[in-house]
Design an enzyme around this catalytic site. Structure first.
Site, PDB file in Angstrom:
ATOM      1  N   ARG A  34      37.891  40.514  39.825  1.00  0.00           N
ATOM      2  CA  ARG A  34      39.239  40.464  39.236  1.00  0.00           C
ATOM      3  C   ARG A  34      39.943  41.805  39.342  1.00  0.00           C
ATOM      4  O   ARG A  34      41.122  41.869  39.683  1.00  0.00           O
ATOM      5  CB  ARG A  34      39.182  40.027  37.778  1.00  0.00           C
ATOM      6  CG  ARG A  34      38.795  38.568  37.598  1.00  0.00           C
ATOM      7  CD  ARG A  34      38.680  38.216  36.142  1.00  0.00           C
ATOM      8  NE  ARG A  34      37.623  39.031  35.533  1.00  0.00           N
ATOM      9  CZ  ARG A  34      37.473  39.208  34.228  1.00  0.00           C
ATOM     10  NH1 ARG A  34      38.312  38.659  33.376  1.00  0.00           N
ATOM     11  NH2 ARG A  34      36.493  39.942  33.754  1.00  0.00           N
ATOM     12  N   ASN A  52      38.670  34.560  35.392  1.00  0.00           N
ATOM     13  CA  ASN A  52      37.382  33.903  35.576  1.00  0.00           C
ATOM     14  C   ASN A  52      37.477  32.500  34.997  1.00  0.00           C
ATOM     15  O   ASN A  52      38.076  32.297  33.941  1.00  0.00           O
ATOM     16  CB  ASN A  52      36.276  34.655  34.845  1.00  0.00           C
ATOM     17  CG  ASN A  52      35.850  35.912  35.557  1.00  0.00           C
ATOM     18  OD1 ASN A  52      36.114  36.096  36.748  1.00  0.00           O
ATOM     19  ND2 ASN A  52      35.171  36.789  34.842  1.00  0.00           N
TER      20      ASN A  52
END
Length: 107
Positions: A34, A52
Protein backbone atom coordinates in the site's frame (compact mmCIF):
# COMPACT_ATOMS: atom_id res chain seq x y z
CA UNK A 1 5.65 34.73 -10.75
CA UNK A 2 3.29 31.77 -10.50
CA UNK A 3 4.19 28.61 -8.66
CA UNK A 4 3.59 25.12 -9.99
CA UNK A 5 1.89 22.86 -7.43
CA UNK A 6 3.83 19.79 -6.27
CA UNK A 7 1.11 17.48 -7.53
CA UNK A 8 -1.21 17.79 -10.47
CA UNK A 9 -4.82 18.68 -9.64
CA UNK A 10 -7.53 16.47 -11.17
CA UNK A 11 -8.23 17.32 -14.81
CA UNK A 12 -11.48 19.32 -14.99
CA UNK A 13 -12.24 17.65 -18.33
CA UNK A 14 -13.39 14.09 -17.49
CA UNK A 15 -12.88 12.96 -21.09
CA UNK A 16 -9.16 13.20 -20.45
CA UNK A 17 -9.27 11.04 -17.33
CA UNK A 18 -9.10 7.32 -16.83
CA UNK A 19 -10.60 5.84 -13.69
CA UNK A 20 -9.97 2.24 -12.66
CA UNK A 21 -10.76 -0.22 -9.92
CA UNK A 22 -7.99 -2.82 -9.50
CA UNK A 23 -7.76 -5.93 -7.33
CA UNK A 24 -4.23 -7.28 -6.86
CA UNK A 25 -3.84 -10.86 -5.63
CA UNK A 26 -0.83 -12.76 -4.32
CA UNK A 27 1.57 -11.96 -1.50
CA UNK A 28 0.53 -8.32 -1.35
CA UNK A 29 -0.19 -7.68 2.34
CA UNK A 30 2.51 -7.20 4.96
CA UNK A 31 5.11 -6.30 2.32
CA UNK A 32 4.67 -2.53 2.07
CA UNK A 33 2.43 -2.77 -0.99
CA UNK A 34 0.00 0.00 0.00
CA UNK A 35 2.73 2.46 0.93
CA UNK A 36 4.73 1.80 -2.23
CA UNK A 37 1.52 2.13 -4.28
CA UNK A 38 0.84 5.53 -2.73
CA UNK A 39 4.35 6.71 -3.61
CA UNK A 40 4.04 5.56 -7.23
CA UNK A 41 0.53 7.03 -7.60
CA UNK A 42 1.59 10.37 -6.10
CA UNK A 43 4.66 10.49 -8.35
CA UNK A 44 2.31 10.00 -11.31
CA UNK A 45 -0.07 12.72 -10.09
CA UNK A 46 -2.99 10.31 -9.57
CA UNK A 47 -5.81 10.51 -7.05
CA UNK A 48 -7.62 7.62 -5.40
CA UNK A 49 -7.14 5.11 -2.63
CA UNK A 50 -5.58 1.78 -1.77
CA UNK A 51 -6.69 -0.67 0.91
CA UNK A 52 -6.13 -4.19 2.19
CA UNK A 53 -9.08 -6.51 1.75
CA UNK A 54 -10.05 -9.17 4.27
CA UNK A 55 -9.39 -11.90 1.67
CA UNK A 56 -5.67 -10.99 1.46
CA UNK A 57 -5.88 -8.98 -1.75
CA UNK A 58 -5.17 -5.28 -2.19
CA UNK A 59 -7.79 -3.02 -3.79
CA UNK A 60 -6.85 0.15 -5.67
CA UNK A 61 -9.05 2.88 -7.11
CA UNK A 62 -7.08 5.37 -9.21
CA UNK A 63 -7.82 8.28 -11.49
CA UNK A 64 -5.73 10.54 -13.66
CA UNK A 65 -4.28 10.95 -17.11
CA UNK A 66 -4.76 7.72 -19.08
CA UNK A 67 -1.02 7.17 -19.65
CA UNK A 68 -0.27 7.66 -15.97
CA UNK A 69 -3.03 5.27 -14.90
CA UNK A 70 -1.57 2.72 -17.31
CA UNK A 71 1.85 3.23 -15.71
CA UNK A 72 0.36 2.53 -12.27
CA UNK A 73 -1.32 -0.62 -13.58
CA UNK A 74 2.02 -1.79 -15.00
CA UNK A 75 3.62 -1.20 -11.59
CA UNK A 76 0.78 -3.09 -9.86
CA UNK A 77 1.76 -6.17 -11.90
CA UNK A 78 5.21 -6.02 -10.24
CA UNK A 79 4.58 -4.41 -6.87
CA UNK A 80 7.31 -3.63 -4.35
CA UNK A 81 10.36 -5.82 -3.84
CA UNK A 82 8.93 -8.23 -1.27
CA UNK A 83 5.55 -8.77 -2.93
CA UNK A 84 4.64 -11.62 -5.24
CA UNK A 85 1.81 -10.56 -7.54
CA UNK A 86 -0.22 -13.45 -8.90
CA UNK A 87 -3.13 -11.64 -10.56
CA UNK A 88 -4.25 -8.11 -11.39
CA UNK A 89 -7.92 -7.58 -12.27
CA UNK A 90 -8.61 -4.15 -13.79
CA UNK A 91 -12.08 -2.69 -14.26
CA UNK A 92 -12.50 0.68 -15.95
CA UNK A 93 -14.97 2.96 -14.20
CA UNK A 94 -16.76 6.07 -15.44
CA UNK A 95 -14.04 8.70 -16.04
CA UNK A 96 -14.10 11.39 -13.38
CA UNK A 97 -16.06 9.29 -10.87
CA UNK A 98 -13.38 9.54 -8.16
CA UNK A 99 -13.77 12.79 -6.21
CA UNK A 100 -10.55 12.49 -4.17
CA UNK A 101 -7.95 15.25 -4.18
CA UNK A 102 -5.04 12.99 -3.20
CA UNK A 103 -4.04 9.33 -3.10
CA UNK A 104 -4.56 7.78 0.33
CA UNK A 105 -4.83 4.56 2.31
CA UNK A 106 -8.40 3.55 3.08
CA UNK A 107 -8.64 1.47 6.25
Amino acid sequence: MSRTPASNPPDPHPGRLRTVHVVVSGTVQGVGFRWACIQVAEDLGLVGRVRNRSDGDVEVTAQGAPDDVSRLIAWLHRGPRWSQVMDVAVTDLRPGSVRARSFDVDY
